[in-house]
Scaffold this active site. Structure first.
Site, PDB file in Angstrom:
ATOM      1  N   HIS A 516       0.828  -1.208   0.000  1.00 59.02           N
ATOM      2  CA  HIS A 516       0.000   0.000   0.000  1.00 59.02           C
ATOM      3  C   HIS A 516       0.867   1.265   0.000  1.00 59.02           C
ATOM      4  O   HIS A 516       0.396   2.334   0.380  1.00 59.02           O
ATOM      5  CB  HIS A 516      -0.934  -0.004   1.215  1.00 59.02           C
ATOM      6  CG  HIS A 516      -1.860  -1.186   1.207  1.00 59.02           C
ATOM      7  ND1 HIS A 516      -2.924  -1.288   0.342  1.00 59.02           N
ATOM      8  CD2 HIS A 516      -1.828  -2.347   1.909  1.00 59.02           C
ATOM      9  CE1 HIS A 516      -3.534  -2.449   0.537  1.00 59.02           C
ATOM     10  NE2 HIS A 516      -2.884  -3.118   1.477  1.00 59.02           N
ATOM     11  N   LYS A 615      19.457   7.822  27.682  1.00 56.65           N
ATOM     12  CA  LYS A 615      18.808   6.587  28.125  1.00 56.65           C
ATOM     13  C   LYS A 615      17.434   6.862  28.710  1.00 56.65           C
ATOM     14  O   LYS A 615      16.534   6.052  28.594  1.00 56.65           O
ATOM     15  CB  LYS A 615      19.711   5.913  29.156  1.00 56.65           C
ATOM     16  CG  LYS A 615      19.202   4.569  29.626  1.00 56.65           C
ATOM     17  CD  LYS A 615      19.443   3.500  28.582  1.00 56.65           C
ATOM     18  CE  LYS A 615      18.792   2.186  28.927  1.00 56.65           C
ATOM     19  NZ  LYS A 615      18.342   1.482  27.721  1.00 56.65           N
TER      20      LYS A 615
END
Ligand code: F6R
Length: 620
Positions: A516, A615
């Site tokens: 698609h 982090k």
């Protein structure tokens, strides 16, 4: 993001500050700095780059003193230069501070302060706070004719912080009060460590481990004044409070590299053990179900749950997608997975019996925390699936499940993902057994889960094959990652790993969606990584693979051992052990983690500290 630390007591402050900054470096590593009372003045040492750069600076230009603050930065406003590094100085040096958060109204405050004559030396939002506090201090001294007292310092921090829109955790030194640290929080976490004749401040409890076992977690709008002998806590609106002292139940996890070159590789190899830790003590063999100690909901309440919302960011959101498939399949509970950054501002209709889970490794992600608070405000039981014990989300949730994965230090999440998927599988088993799942089906799941640590050990033996694939493809600049059902989230996660540590553009898609649109990207220079282990949908994914081959796109397949059909069709194949479909993400994610790791190494990227990332994402 950013990490802050503070110390007041009898030790050499810079030793604690530097140690703490190393432990907080996961929160940002653009620059680092400290300020210490040294020979009667506040000496600031700061530098762009990692904390080890600051270590080098301190080796040659040290500061000695027993009171100080420190900061490791993830830049939000202003480039990563020496001058923009924290600590920042306010006024003519009366105030020195470190800040974690974002000042949203910094532009208007900057203009007002400039009109008052304050000179800005940096392009950060934080300098606004430093000047604002200095301004209120100056005003107060002028009006009251007072010298700088502890009370005045606390008051001016309180007054200044009322003017800040956005988030902050700050630690402030006052030049004329050398025996004082004032810290305040709104939106960014802060914890105070209590010692004998000393106090510590940090963005999370990590830096305090080994120094003290007693802590006070500050709540939003609390301000604390610390001397070496005292702690005074007040809430902006409620006034003076007595601090609620808690025992730090965090133990220093193994943060060494051992024989590994990078944390990411070490953590990839820890996965057989970390998923075992996630399962330990959580099987109830006689009832053929899972058990959890900390959900804090009784069976009646759990049985009434008619919908689950999982909210998270990044890799944890991908684990949530696997969770959706698991909870719908095994517990027959309608489940939605929401990006926390969207959920916090959306207003989706949630039924009274909707249970919300925040999924997070760090427990500090700002969007996840905000989404969780929003759901709590609306009265839903809000639980956490979290790795870091004592983190903000773990503490604020109504209950939850810890991952017990140990410290994850590499910025790219690996073992947290497989541990989250493991815990979500246990949850699906648990909620399933309260509903439609039969005893034999529960037993089967337990037996299959018990085998998974060994299956992961086996999956790791693909390492050499992955190395070869990385050597062949590391020069390509676009990758497609394709999978279906349980392996669709794995495709997304594989693409994220590749993007974040090797800076290669990678897209994850459900394999059948490709036609698609994304299929237009397929050509000789765009390899497609098909996650195609055996299972009910295997022939369908095989057709998708053929569609890519027909357009001359190189195909790398992650397939089950002994799958010669895929091996014949694909340009390259990496084998993983054959496991039940619902457990496949635990094994198929391993070669994708290793692939991202080796491609990044070959492209000379910093695997454990990728550019622009941190982090723990503690800003919106
Ligand atoms: C990617 C990664 C991030 C995190 C995300 C959420 O490797 O680590 O996408 O997963 O920032 O972090 P936690 O799980 O700490 O809430």
């Amino acid at each position: 993001m950013c990490g802050i630390v503070g110390y007041i007591g009898f030790r050499n402050a810079s030793d604690f500050l530097l140690d703490g900054l190393h432990r907080l470096e996961y929160r940002g590593y653009d620059s680092a700095g400290i300020a210490v009372f040294h020979k009667g003045e506040v000496a600031v040492r700061k530098r762009a780059g990692r904390v080890c750069e600051l270590d080098r600076l301190i080796e040659t230009d040290g500061v000695e003193g027993t009171v100080g603050i420190g900061h490791t930065r993830w830049a939000t406003h202003g480039e990563t230069t020496d001058v923009n590094s924290h600590p920042h100085v306010g006024g003519n040096g009366e105030v020195v501070l470190v800040h974690n958060g974002v000042v949203e109204n910094h532009n208007s405050l900057r203009t007002q302060l400039q009109t008052l004559g304050y000179v800005f030396r940096t392009t950060t939002d934080t300098e606004v706070i430093a000047h604002l506090i200095a301004h209120h201090l100056e005003k107060r001294i002028e009006t009251d004719g007072e010298i700088c007292t502890h009370e005045a310092c606390v008051e001016v921090v309180e007054t200044a912080m009322r003017k800040i829109e956005g988030t902050y955790g700050v630690a402030v030194l006052f030049r004329d009060c050398p025996d004082l640290i004032v810290a305040a929080r709104a939106g960014s976490p802060l914890v105070v460590g209590i010692g004998r004749g000393e106090y510590f401040v940090a963005s999370d409890a990590g830096p305090l481990v080994g120094y003290t076992e007693e802590v006070v977690y500050l709540a939003d709008h609390e301000i604390v004044a610390l001397t070496s002998e005292s702690i005074d806590l007040l809430h902006r609106d409620a006034g003076k409070k007595s601090p609620s002292i808690q025992v730090l139940d965090q133990v220093a996890g193994d943060t060494s590299l051992g024989d590994f070159e990078h944390y990411m590789l070490k953590e990839i190899y820890e996965q057989p053990q970390s998923i075992e830790n996630a399962m330990r003590g959580r099987f109830d063999e006689s009832e053929a179900t899972a058990m959890f100690g900390g959900l804090n909901l009784d069976p009646q309440q759990l049985r009434r749950v008619d919908r689950v919302v999982l909210t998270a960011c990044g890799t944890s959101w991908h684990a949530g997608l696997v969770g959706e498939y698991l909870l719908e399949e095994f517990a027959r509970l309608p489940t939605e997975v929401e990006y926390a950054s969207e959920l916090r501002y959306r207003n989706p209709p949630l039924t009274d019996n909707t249970m919300v889970f925040a999924i997070t490794q760090s427990g500090e992600t700002a969007d996840t925390l905000a989404a969780m608070r929003e759901c709590k405000r609306k009265g839903h039981p809000t639980l956490a699936i979290c790795n870091v014990v004592g983190s903000s989300i773990a503490r604020e949730a109504d209950g939850g499940i810890y991952l017990h994965a140990g410290p994850e230090i590499g910025v790219a999440s690996t073992k947290a993902f497989t541990s989250q998927v493991t815990v979500l599988t246990l949850l699906a088993l648990y909620l399933g057994r309260m509903r439609h799942l039969s005893y034999p089906a529960g037993r089967r799941m337990i037996d299959q889960l018990r085998e998974m640590p060994d299956k992961l050990r086996k999956a790791l033996t693909c390492h050499d094959a992955v190395r070869e694939v990385a050597a062949k493809y590391h020069g390509f600049n676009n990758f497609l990652y394709l999978g279906r059902l349980y392996n669709f989230p794995v495709a997304l996660e594989g693409a994220l790993k590749m993007k974040e540590i090797s800076y290669i553009h990678a897209e994850g898609y459900p394999a059948a969606e490709m036609k698609h649109g994304p299929i237009a990207l397929v050509e000789e220079k765009t390899p497609s990584i098909f996650v195609i282990p055996r299972g009910g949908i295997y022939p369908k994914v095989m057709s998708n693979l053929e569609e890519v081959r027909a357009r001359c796109g190189p195909v790398i397949a992650i397939a089950c051992e002994g799958d010669d059909t895929v091996a014949d069709l694909a340009d390259d194949v990496i084998f993983v052990p054959d496991v039940e479909e619902y457990l496949q993400p635990l094994v198929t994610s391993i070669p994708l983690q290793l692939l991202a790791y080796h491609v990044a190494l070959l492209r000379d990227c910093n695997v454990d500290r990728p550019r622009n990332l941190a982090k723990s994402v503690t800003v919106e």
